[in-house]
Design a protein around this motif. Structure first.
Motif, PDB file in Angstrom:
ATOM      1  N   ASP A 213       0.307   7.034  14.593  1.00  0.00           N
ATOM      2  CA  ASP A 213      -0.536   5.821  13.901  1.00  0.00           C
ATOM      3  C   ASP A 213      -0.024   5.571  12.243  1.00  0.00           C
ATOM      4  OD1 ASP A 213      -2.278   3.891  13.737  1.00  0.00           O
ATOM      5  OD2 ASP A 213      -3.795   4.857  12.458  1.00  0.00           O
ATOM      6  N   TYR A 214       0.867   4.385  12.265  1.00  0.00           N
ATOM      7  CA  TYR A 214       1.726   4.255  11.251  1.00  0.00           C
ATOM      8  C   TYR A 214       1.091   3.096  10.262  1.00  0.00           C
ATOM      9  CZ  TYR A 214       4.514   1.137  13.998  1.00  0.00           C
ATOM     10  OH  TYR A 214       5.044   0.243  15.051  1.00  0.00           O
ATOM     11  N   ARG A 215       1.355   2.907   9.221  1.00  0.00           N
ATOM     12  CA  ARG A 215       0.899   1.759   8.357  1.00  0.00           C
ATOM     13  C   ARG A 215       2.121   1.550   7.381  1.00  0.00           C
ATOM     14  NH1 ARG A 215      -2.952   5.294   9.178  1.00  0.00           N
ATOM     15  NH2 ARG A 215      -2.481   6.251   6.993  1.00  0.00           N
ATOM     16  N   ILE A 216       2.684   0.231   7.489  1.00  0.00           N
ATOM     17  CA  ILE A 216       3.839  -0.142   6.786  1.00  0.00           C
ATOM     18  C   ILE A 216       3.470  -1.024   5.490  1.00  0.00           C
ATOM     19  CG2 ILE A 216       5.857  -1.535   6.854  1.00  0.00           C
ATOM     20  CD1 ILE A 216       6.270  -0.659   9.842  1.00  0.00           C
ATOM     21  N   VAL A 217       4.167  -0.880   4.454  1.00  0.00           N
ATOM     22  CA  VAL A 217       4.269  -1.782   3.243  1.00  0.00           C
ATOM     23  C   VAL A 217       5.661  -2.053   2.991  1.00  0.00           C
ATOM     24  CG1 VAL A 217       3.845  -1.950   0.920  1.00  0.00           C
ATOM     25  CG2 VAL A 217       2.181  -0.782   2.345  1.00  0.00           C
ATOM     26  N   GLN A 218       5.949  -3.071   3.144  1.00  0.00           N
ATOM     27  CA  GLN A 218       7.539  -3.697   3.133  1.00  0.00           C
ATOM     28  C   GLN A 218       7.549  -4.339   1.575  1.00  0.00           C
ATOM     29  OE1 GLN A 218       9.349  -6.280   5.807  1.00  0.00           O
ATOM     30  NE2 GLN A 218      10.663  -7.239   4.117  1.00  0.00           N
ATOM     31  N   THR A 219       8.278  -3.635   0.503  1.00  0.00           N
ATOM     32  CA  THR A 219       8.597  -3.845  -0.633  1.00  0.00           C
ATOM     33  C   THR A 219      10.076  -4.614  -0.551  1.00  0.00           C
ATOM     34  OG1 THR A 219       9.722  -1.876  -1.008  1.00  0.00           O
ATOM     35  CG2 THR A 219       7.263  -2.103  -1.647  1.00  0.00           C
ATOM     36  N   ASN A 220       9.818  -6.012  -0.397  1.00  0.00           N
ATOM     37  CA  ASN A 220      11.225  -6.838  -0.251  1.00  0.00           C
ATOM     38  C   ASN A 220      11.549  -6.811  -1.779  1.00  0.00           C
ATOM     39  OD1 ASN A 220      12.310  -7.545   1.965  1.00  0.00           O
ATOM     40  ND2 ASN A 220      12.002  -9.790   1.306  1.00  0.00           N
TER      41      ASN A 220
ATOM     42  N   VAL B 289       2.417   3.384  -2.903  1.00  0.00           N
ATOM     43  CA  VAL B 289       2.390   2.993  -1.407  1.00  0.00           C
ATOM     44  C   VAL B 289       1.347   3.938  -0.859  1.00  0.00           C
ATOM     45  CG1 VAL B 289       3.480   2.713   0.840  1.00  0.00           C
ATOM     46  CG2 VAL B 289       4.518   1.491  -1.192  1.00  0.00           C
ATOM     47  N   LYS B 290       1.773   5.214  -1.038  1.00  0.00           N
ATOM     48  CA  LYS B 290       0.876   6.384  -0.490  1.00  0.00           C
ATOM     49  C   LYS B 290      -0.580   6.025  -0.938  1.00  0.00           C
ATOM     50  CE  LYS B 290       0.336  11.450  -0.353  1.00  0.00           C
ATOM     51  NZ  LYS B 290       1.066  12.643  -0.761  1.00  0.00           N
ATOM     52  N   ASP B 291      -0.582   5.767  -2.304  1.00  0.00           N
ATOM     53  CA  ASP B 291      -2.220   5.688  -2.630  1.00  0.00           C
ATOM     54  C   ASP B 291      -2.780   4.344  -1.927  1.00  0.00           C
ATOM     55  OD1 ASP B 291      -1.758   7.837  -4.268  1.00  0.00           O
ATOM     56  OD2 ASP B 291      -1.245   6.699  -6.050  1.00  0.00           O
ATOM     57  N   PHE B 292      -2.039   3.647  -1.810  1.00  0.00           N
ATOM     58  CA  PHE B 292      -2.419   2.389  -1.037  1.00  0.00           C
ATOM     59  C   PHE B 292      -3.032   2.484  -0.001  1.00  0.00           C
ATOM     60  CE2 PHE B 292      -1.827  -1.819   1.087  1.00  0.00           C
ATOM     61  CZ  PHE B 292      -2.495  -2.782   0.581  1.00  0.00           C
ATOM     62  N   GLY B 293      -2.384   3.456   0.981  1.00  0.00           N
ATOM     63  CA  GLY B 293      -2.873   3.906   2.274  1.00  0.00           C
ATOM     64  C   GLY B 293      -1.641   3.537   3.279  1.00  0.00           C
ATOM     65  N   GLY B 294      -0.546   3.463   2.943  1.00  0.00           N
ATOM     66  CA  GLY B 294       0.706   3.266   3.697  1.00  0.00           C
ATOM     67  C   GLY B 294       1.203   4.700   4.128  1.00  0.00           C
ATOM     68  N   THR B 295       1.889   4.495   5.202  1.00  0.00           N
ATOM     69  CA  THR B 295       2.606   5.832   5.678  1.00  0.00           C
ATOM     70  C   THR B 295       4.301   5.459   5.707  1.00  0.00           C
ATOM     71  OG1 THR B 295       2.287   5.233   8.006  1.00  0.00           O
ATOM     72  CG2 THR B 295       0.690   6.661   7.175  1.00  0.00           C
ATOM     73  N   ALA B 296       4.497   4.357   5.677  1.00  0.00           N
ATOM     74  CA  ALA B 296       5.896   3.914   5.612  1.00  0.00           C
ATOM     75  C   ALA B 296       6.376   2.912   4.756  1.00  0.00           C
ATOM     76  CB  ALA B 296       6.221   3.572   6.937  1.00  0.00           C
TER      77      ALA B 296
ATOM     78  N   LEU C 118      -0.879  -1.787  11.164  1.00  0.00           N
ATOM     79  CA  LEU C 118      -1.123  -2.552   9.898  1.00  0.00           C
ATOM     80  C   LEU C 118       0.338  -2.582   9.331  1.00  0.00           C
ATOM     81  CD1 LEU C 118      -4.401  -1.066   8.450  1.00  0.00           C
ATOM     82  CD2 LEU C 118      -4.057  -3.248   9.764  1.00  0.00           C
ATOM     83  N   ASP C 119       0.524  -3.673   8.626  1.00  0.00           N
ATOM     84  CA  ASP C 119       2.023  -3.985   8.063  1.00  0.00           C
ATOM     85  C   ASP C 119       1.671  -5.030   7.136  1.00  0.00           C
ATOM     86  OD1 ASP C 119       4.676  -4.455   7.595  1.00  0.00           O
ATOM     87  OD2 ASP C 119       5.166  -4.042   9.512  1.00  0.00           O
ATOM     88  N   LEU C 120       1.898  -4.717   5.943  1.00  0.00           N
ATOM     89  CA  LEU C 120       1.930  -5.728   4.747  1.00  0.00           C
ATOM     90  C   LEU C 120       3.209  -5.981   4.002  1.00  0.00           C
ATOM     91  CD1 LEU C 120       0.270  -7.338   2.689  1.00  0.00           C
ATOM     92  CD2 LEU C 120      -0.097  -5.431   1.056  1.00  0.00           C
ATOM     93  N   TYR C 121       3.699  -7.181   3.776  1.00  0.00           N
ATOM     94  CA  TYR C 121       5.043  -7.579   3.269  1.00  0.00           C
ATOM     95  C   TYR C 121       4.833  -8.279   2.069  1.00  0.00           C
ATOM     96  CZ  TYR C 121       8.844 -11.109   3.142  1.00  0.00           C
ATOM     97  OH  TYR C 121       9.867 -11.858   2.742  1.00  0.00           O
ATOM     98  N   LEU C 122       5.152  -7.922   0.906  1.00  0.00           N
ATOM     99  CA  LEU C 122       5.234  -8.431  -0.497  1.00  0.00           C
ATOM    100  C   LEU C 122       6.433  -8.276  -1.000  1.00  0.00           C
ATOM    101  CD1 LEU C 122       5.113  -5.496  -2.410  1.00  0.00           C
ATOM    102  CD2 LEU C 122       2.538  -5.447  -1.603  1.00  0.00           C
ATOM    103  N   MET C 123       6.554  -9.231  -2.092  1.00  0.00           N
ATOM    104  CA  MET C 123       7.767  -9.301  -2.997  1.00  0.00           C
ATOM    105  C   MET C 123       7.660  -8.329  -4.069  1.00  0.00           C
ATOM    106  SD  MET C 123       9.892 -11.387  -1.523  1.00  0.00           S
ATOM    107  CE  MET C 123      10.960 -11.793  -2.883  1.00  0.00           C
TER     108      MET C 123
ATOM    109  N   LEU D  11      -9.054  -1.335   3.625  1.00  0.00           N
ATOM    110  CA  LEU D  11      -8.770  -1.544   5.020  1.00  0.00           C
ATOM    111  C   LEU D  11      -7.742  -0.568   5.391  1.00  0.00           C
ATOM    112  CD1 LEU D  11      -9.468  -3.015   7.767  1.00  0.00           C
ATOM    113  CD2 LEU D  11      -7.732  -4.704   7.144  1.00  0.00           C
ATOM    114  N   PHE D  12      -6.697  -0.425   4.963  1.00  0.00           N
ATOM    115  CA  PHE D  12      -5.661   0.692   5.086  1.00  0.00           C
ATOM    116  C   PHE D  12      -6.200   2.070   5.203  1.00  0.00           C
ATOM    117  CE2 PHE D  12      -0.992  -0.714   5.144  1.00  0.00           C
ATOM    118  CZ  PHE D  12      -1.339  -2.078   5.504  1.00  0.00           C
ATOM    119  N   LYS D  13      -7.229   2.352   4.240  1.00  0.00           N
ATOM    120  CA  LYS D  13      -7.596   3.836   4.345  1.00  0.00           C
ATOM    121  C   LYS D  13      -8.696   3.833   5.340  1.00  0.00           C
ATOM    122  CE  LYS D  13      -6.327   4.275  -0.733  1.00  0.00           C
ATOM    123  NZ  LYS D  13      -6.976   4.149  -2.267  1.00  0.00           N
ATOM    124  N   TRP D  14      -9.430   2.870   5.587  1.00  0.00           N
ATOM    125  CA  TRP D  14     -10.438   2.918   6.618  1.00  0.00           C
ATOM    126  C   TRP D  14      -9.693   3.218   7.941  1.00  0.00           C
ATOM    127  CZ3 TRP D  14     -10.703  -0.371  11.112  1.00  0.00           C
ATOM    128  CH2 TRP D  14     -11.857  -0.126  12.240  1.00  0.00           C
TER     129      TRP D  14
END
Length: 719
Positions: free
Chosen positions: A50-57, A74-81, A350-355, A373-376
């Motif tokens: 169960d992965y959760r992505i944050v894309q730092t473009n 990203v880890k503190d945010f709740g992401g795993t990737a 879950l997957d979030l993309y930000l600049m 929400l990511f942590k939940w």
């Protein structure tokens, strides 16, 4: 931090709580009892978990940041990737390739440090390549590597040039970049962005298709034909050209996969929705599209991906910015959460993309609710790890229909028809999933898993698809067709006979303009509404097969114009054409709606069009196991969770008005009824409470669960 900024942040968090998505307290405590233990996540097989992505473009200047800080955030945010740049347009490492542009802001080896930082924090590093474009220096050295369009010019935007898939930049140099990077670095996955036969540039200009010498030569070698003079189905070479595009891109990625398997064996390389192990799409607002934005973009993308790749993980990254010219103007947290609710309810990750990085966001107010929400979801990971769609209603489509409807006169109705059917099912609270024709024919999707298949004006259909649908009906299923479904073959050629042996029609006659035609809903045998059913657009009838029944008659045509003349002339006779046909085939039924019922619903939202569908499903389909009662704009989805659990999602759309997304008001009085065996109690995961199941007088076969107030969404776990 300024007082006004802190007040804004506080309002966002309060609004989220008011919307019912209270992620603290009991909700987390209950979920943690069954969540994964710390350290269970294995980044080497991340896509099976169960992965959760944050894309730092990343922008060029982001190479100045501290990779460890970015990873820790990203880890503190709740992401795993993390999705992080490696190369392509700009290299974030000290490349030795003379034509790959090296980031001028590099202090050290950013990619090496970023991978080390991610792994030190227990995160997955997904390297991003974008080889779709290159800078002017490359174009000047090799203009033949880049696309040439009908006006004789390349596509240039902001100093970058669009690469032709048949040019050496993508055919050869991209593989050199990949080899150099994957020899030096060992990412946990590789994501390719943007590679294709680009038509539109960032400004939305339609440049058409590439007509460079590379394309002309490759097309002639493959088909012994010239490129189409017109890139439409009026040109006899256009069908071959569509296949040509697919074959060229498939070959590029096949060679990229082979290279990755050589250098980083067992690590997935993926792009968009065409994937082998793991897939990834993108959700974004585009201000150039007609308003309002399609509010079910997220659920539709996940459902389509699940239909294309059953059992394979997929995420749709929710883009933080609103559009290309405003990459730092962000969406509200409520829009993101609504997208995420649709993802979770249909089995997406879950997957979030930000600049840039998390700390560089000008507007920080949208991030804390998304982090919550990511942590939940992390705390409820056990319920989302092994899920599969379990809805028994299928919304039918195919890649061929998507491509070749444009060869027919009915392409202008395609978008509204599909979205109208989708909206009808959501508004009827009928759980559903997409069914892809190619997956049915290949055997990846079993129609035996469905009770009802809805094929709304699916004009292009192969003989193999028709045979599979006939077998589904014969086994007891309900097939609902509309418009000119199966009137053309899988390449958009008009048929002379109906390929569906189960259909009430033997063939289609000439479609008739049907403006002002009206069905007598209260008469006949269906009686779906006291309100007459309007028909607009066209009527699609033809010779009727034996054993077919007309469920709804027409009323006599009504004169219209001045009010004094808007009535049925006494003595007028109704049309004799059938308004709605049904035919038994084996143990099941086929219903044919001979007009564009779904397209009308998308345009008008009239209840009577929705009632027509629900009446058919109720009368001829097997009873729905899950029903949702109560007021509010909500959707019900159903998935299997683990080996024996069911996970229901109730998604609240009450905060959406056209293109605006606010905190949805909490909805009270919603109840879910479950037919057949059901547990005595269920768990509402968002609210963190146990809900007791009860039976109602006169309804002994169904267990009812009264939901707590539903904010952004609720997830009900039936064990």
């Amino acid at each position: 931090m300024s007082q006004s900024f802190e007040a804004s942040r506080r309002q966002v968090l309060q609004g989220l709580s008011l919307g019912g998505l209270t992620l603290g307290g009991g909700g987390i405590a209950v979920a943690r009892a069954v969540g994964p233990k710390a350290g269970d996540f294995d980044r080497r097989r991340w896509w099976e978990q169960d992965y959760r992505i944050v894309q730092t473009n990343l922008r060029e200047i982001d190479a100045l940041e501290d990779p460890r800080e970015m990873a820790r955030a990203v880890k503190d945010f709740g992401g795993t990737a993390i999705v992080s740049n490696i190369g392509g347009i700009v290299a974030f490492y000290p490349t030795r390739l003379p034509l790959q542009y090296k980031n001028p802001f590099l202090k050290n080896d950013f990619v090496k440090e970023m991978i080390a930082a991610c792994h030190a924090e227990g995160l997955v590093y997904l390297g991003r390549f974008d080889t779709s474009k290159a800078l002017k220096s490359v174009y000047d050295a090799h203009p033949d590597w880049f696309g040439i369009y009908a006006d004789g010019a390349p596509t240039e935007f902001a100093g970058t040039y669009q690469a032709c898939p048949n040019g050496a930049w993508l055919q050869d140099y991209a593989l050199k970049m990949l080899r150099e990077a994957l020899t030096a670095y060992k990412p946990d996955g590789v994501f390719f962005n943007g590679v294709g036969f680009g038509v539109n540039d960032y400004a939305g200009r339609n440049r058409g298709f590439c007509v460079c010498n590379n394309c002309r030569t490759a097309f002639r070698k493959m088909y012994d034909k010239d490129l189409p003079k017109e890139f439409t189905f009026s040109d006899p070479n256009y069908r071959s050209y569509l296949e040509f595009q697919r074959r060229v891109l498939d070959d590029i990625f096949k060679r990229m996969h082979a290279l990755a398997d050589e250098l980083i064996p067992g690590v997935p390389i993926f792009r968009g929705e065409d994937y082998e192990f793991v897939g990834r799409g993108e959700l974004q607002r585009r201000v150039r599209r007609p308003a309002p934005e399609w509010q079910y973009q997220s659920g539709e993308q996940i459902r389509r991906a699940k239909a294309q790749g059953p059992g394979k993980p997929f995420s749709s990254t929710s883009t933080a910015h609103i559009d290309y010219p405003w990459r730092f103007v962000t969406e509200t947290p409520y829009y993101h959460i609504n997208r995420f609710a649709q993802m979770l309810g249909n089995g997406g990750r879950l997957d979030l993309y930000l600049m840039g990085s998390l700390k560089d966001q000008d507007d920080q107010t949208y991030l804390p609710p998304l982090s919550a929400l990511f942590k939940w979801e992390a705390a409820n990971s056990a319920h989302y790890l092994n899920t599969a769609p379990a809805a028994r209603i299928g919304l039918y489509d195919s890649s061929a229909n998507e491509s070749f409807t444009a060869a027919t006169p009915w392409v202008g109705y395609r978008n509204g028809t599909t979205r109208g059917a989708y909206s009808m099912l959501v508004d009827s609270r009928l759980p559903f999933q997409f069914v892809q024709g190619e997956a049915v024919v290949s055997g990846k999707t079993k129609l035996a898993d469905f009770d009802v298949i809805l094929a709304p004006n699916v004009v292009c259909m192969s003989d193999a698809e028709a045979a599979a649908l006939d077998a589904f009906v014969a086994a007891g299923g309900l097939l609902v067709t509309s418009g000119m479904t199966a009137g053309y073959d899988e390449q958009g050629h008009l048929r002379t006979a109906m390929p569906l042996a189960s259909s009430p029609l033997a063939s289609f006659g000439e479609p008739q303009k049907a403006e002002g035609w009206t069905l007598d809903s209260a008469r006949g045998t269906l009686r779906h509404s006291p309100n007459p059913t309007p028909i607009d657009g066209f009527y699609f009838g033809g010779p009727v097969r034996e054993g077919s029944e007309n469920l709804i008659p027409f009323i006599p045509d009504i004169r219209w114009g001045p009010p004094e003349y808007s009535y049925i002339v006494p003595g007028s006779k109704p049309r004799e054409a059938p308004g709605l046909l049904v035919r038994k085939h084996g143990a099941g039924h086929v219903a044919h709606i001979p007009f564009l019922n779904e397209w009308q619903y998308y345009r008008d939202g009239l209840l009577v069009n929705q009632q027509l569908l629900t009446a058919l499903v109720t009368r001829y389909g097997r009873p729905q196991r899950f029903v949702l009662e109560g007021d509010g704009a909500v959707e019900l989805t159903v998935m299997r969770s683990g080996a024996s659990n069911t996970l229901l999602h109730v998604i609240n759309y009450a905060g959406q008005r056209n293109g605006r997304y606010d905190a949805p008001p909490a909805l009270h009085g919603l109840s879910i009824g479950v037919a057949g065996p059901a547990p005595g109690q269920a768990r509402a995961l968002v609210s963190g409470v146990v809900v007791q199941g009860v039976t109602r007088p006169g309804d002994p076969g169904r267990t009812w669960y009264d939901l707590p107030p539903v904010g952004a969404f609720e997830a009900l776990l039936l064990s």
